[in-house]
Write a protein that holds these residues in place. Structure first.
Motif, mmCIF file in Angstrom:
data_model
loop_
_atom_site.group_PDB
_atom_site.id
_atom_site.type_symbol
_atom_site.label_atom_id
_atom_site.label_comp_id
_atom_site.label_asym_id
_atom_site.label_seq_id
_atom_site.Cartn_x
_atom_site.Cartn_y
_atom_site.Cartn_z
ATOM 1 N N ARG A 1 28.020 -0.299 -23.129
ATOM 2 C CA ARG A 1 28.508 -1.509 -22.440
ATOM 3 C C ARG A 1 29.633 -2.164 -23.236
ATOM 4 N N LEU A 2 29.521 -2.116 -24.564
ATOM 5 C CA LEU A 2 30.578 -2.696 -25.406
ATOM 6 C C LEU A 2 31.882 -1.931 -25.221
ATOM 7 N N TYR A 3 31.815 -0.604 -25.127
ATOM 8 C CA TYR A 3 33.018 0.183 -24.888
ATOM 9 C C TYR A 3 33.650 -0.218 -23.553
ATOM 10 N N GLU B 1 35.191 11.212 -26.879
ATOM 11 C CA GLU B 1 36.300 10.896 -27.783
ATOM 12 C C GLU B 1 36.028 9.605 -28.545
ATOM 13 N N ILE B 2 35.537 8.601 -27.849
ATOM 14 C CA ILE B 2 35.259 7.309 -28.483
ATOM 15 C C ILE B 2 34.217 7.470 -29.575
ATOM 16 N N VAL B 3 33.133 8.183 -29.267
ATOM 17 C CA VAL B 3 32.056 8.382 -30.236
ATOM 18 C C VAL B 3 32.579 9.111 -31.473
ATOM 19 N N ALA B 4 33.430 10.124 -31.265
ATOM 20 C CA ALA B 4 33.985 10.872 -32.394
ATOM 21 C C ALA B 4 34.865 9.984 -33.263
ATOM 22 N N LEU B 5 35.686 9.166 -32.641
ATOM 23 C CA LEU B 5 36.570 8.279 -33.400
ATOM 24 C C LEU B 5 35.771 7.215 -34.148
ATOM 25 N N ARG B 6 34.720 6.697 -33.518
ATOM 26 C CA ARG B 6 33.865 5.718 -34.189
ATOM 27 C C ARG B 6 33.172 6.349 -35.389
ATOM 28 N N ALA B 7 32.758 7.628 -35.248
ATOM 29 C CA ALA B 7 32.101 8.326 -36.353
ATOM 30 C C ALA B 7 33.032 8.498 -37.542
ATOM 31 N N LEU B 8 34.328 8.516 -37.287
ATOM 32 C CA LEU B 8 35.306 8.606 -38.370
ATOM 33 C C LEU B 8 35.543 7.257 -39.040
ATOM 34 N N GLY B 9 34.941 6.193 -38.496
ATOM 35 C CA GLY B 9 35.059 4.875 -39.118
ATOM 36 C C GLY B 9 36.115 3.978 -38.524
#
Length: 335
Positions: free
Chosen positions: A26-28, A56-64
């Motif tokens: 929901r935040l996304y 893509e969003i989850v992967a980018l968030r995992a990178l910090g």
């Protein structure tokens, strides 16, 4: 149901497949990163395009990356990727070095076996089992009766929860005393006078603000305590105190990105934003202080597990916490 409609997922299904909580999804959406379609009944629906974007969003968030940085990358601005990839590379290289050390131990054991020398007792078990982390044990303070409490395999992120009067603050203080080199970050952090921000604190504050947090004295004081050099572990009293919901969301996302190498944090909390039961992973643990003053226990973050419902009832929204702020438990004097 047609094959085409079967490809669309509900919000809960999409969150589960992406490995995030429904709150994160929901935040996304609120930040305009992903826009689900709506069914005729008005329910959110995630098709292949939305799921690809979510991945893509989850992967980018995992990178910090912060949500603002994620948005810029998705719009074609890759400037924020370089430092994130450098940090991720350093993390992977550290794991490679650790794995290399383990391989050398295996090679040594094989060489010993070739010479007819059997491994020493427990050597194989230590080799094959993952490191459990350090452990502590101590006698519980009041309101308990001095029972022995042991905590094994301490995680990078640990939550302490319990109803009013359950003794969770006393447990938190005792933990800080028992863990060698640990420090207790109490509520008096909010009374500290303002000072020039250390570069690391300023950087973390900027990251959080980009992620939707509201800059405040409470947040700055908390960050200064969390990023202080020296303590081997930190025990934080009511980590959410003075922080609105968006700030809490940004803060806990930031703390989760420290990874397994981060020093242990013990967060005393009553907030369902800080402790989102649907988002707890293997690097986190929940310590429940029961209302009946039974010894504190570890609770698995799954419905139906022992203590799960008790933990859920201890957590409240920021709105509820605002109404109960200042309410304390008291102990009647002995007659």
């Amino acid at each position: 149901m047609s094959s085409s409609s079967a490809r669309f997922l509900s919000a809960s299904e999409a969150a589960r497949r992406l490995g995030v909580s429904a709150k994160a999804l929901r935040l996304y959406e609120q930040r305009g990163l992903v826009t689900p379609t709506r069914t005729d009944a008005g329910w959110r629906s995630y098709g292949p395009g939305e799921m690809a974007r979510g991945t893509e969003i989850v992967a980018l968030r995992a990178l910090g990356l912060s949500l603002a940085q994620v948005a810029r990358v998705l719009q074609g601005d890759a400037a924020g990727l370089a430092p994130a990839l450098a940090a991720h590379q350093a993390l992977l290289e550290g794991r490679v070095r650790q794995l290399g050390g383990t391989i050398e131990k295996v090679r040594g054991l094989r060489a010993d076996l070739a010479r007819g020398q059997a491994p020493a007792a427990g050597e194989l078990a230590r080799l094959l089992q993952p490191a459990e982390g350090f452990c502590i044990a101590f006698e519980l303070p009041w309101p308990w009766g001095g029972e022995r409490f042991e905590l094994r395999g301490i995680r990078p992120l640990n939550y302490i929860v319990g109803p009013l009067g359950s003794g969770k603050t006393q447990l938190a203080i005792r933990l800080a005393e028992a863990i060698p080199g640990a420090a207790f970050l109490g509520l008096d952090r909010f009374a500290s006078p303002g000072a020039a921000l250390a570069p690391a604190v300023a950087e973390a504050l900027a990251w959080l603000v980009e992620d939707g947090a509201t800059a405040s004295d409470a947040l700055v004081a908390l960050l200064a305590g969390l990023m202080a050099e020296g303590p081997s572990a930190l025990v934080v009293d009511l980590v959410e105190q003075g922080l609105d919901e968006a700030t809490q969301q940004a803060l806990i996302a930031h703390l989760r990105r420290r990874g397994p190498e981060g020093r242990p944090l013990f967060l005393l909390t009553r907030s369902c934003v800080i402790l989102d039961l649907a988002a707890v992973d293997d690097e986190e643990s929940i310590i429940l202080c029961p209302a009946n003053h039974s010894p504190p226990t570890l609770v698995a973050p799954y419905p139906g597990s022992a203590g799960y419902e008790a933990v859920a009832t201890c957590l409240a929204t920021p709105q509820v916490r605002a109404r109960t702020q200042g309410v304390i438990a008291w102990r009647p004097e002995a007659a």
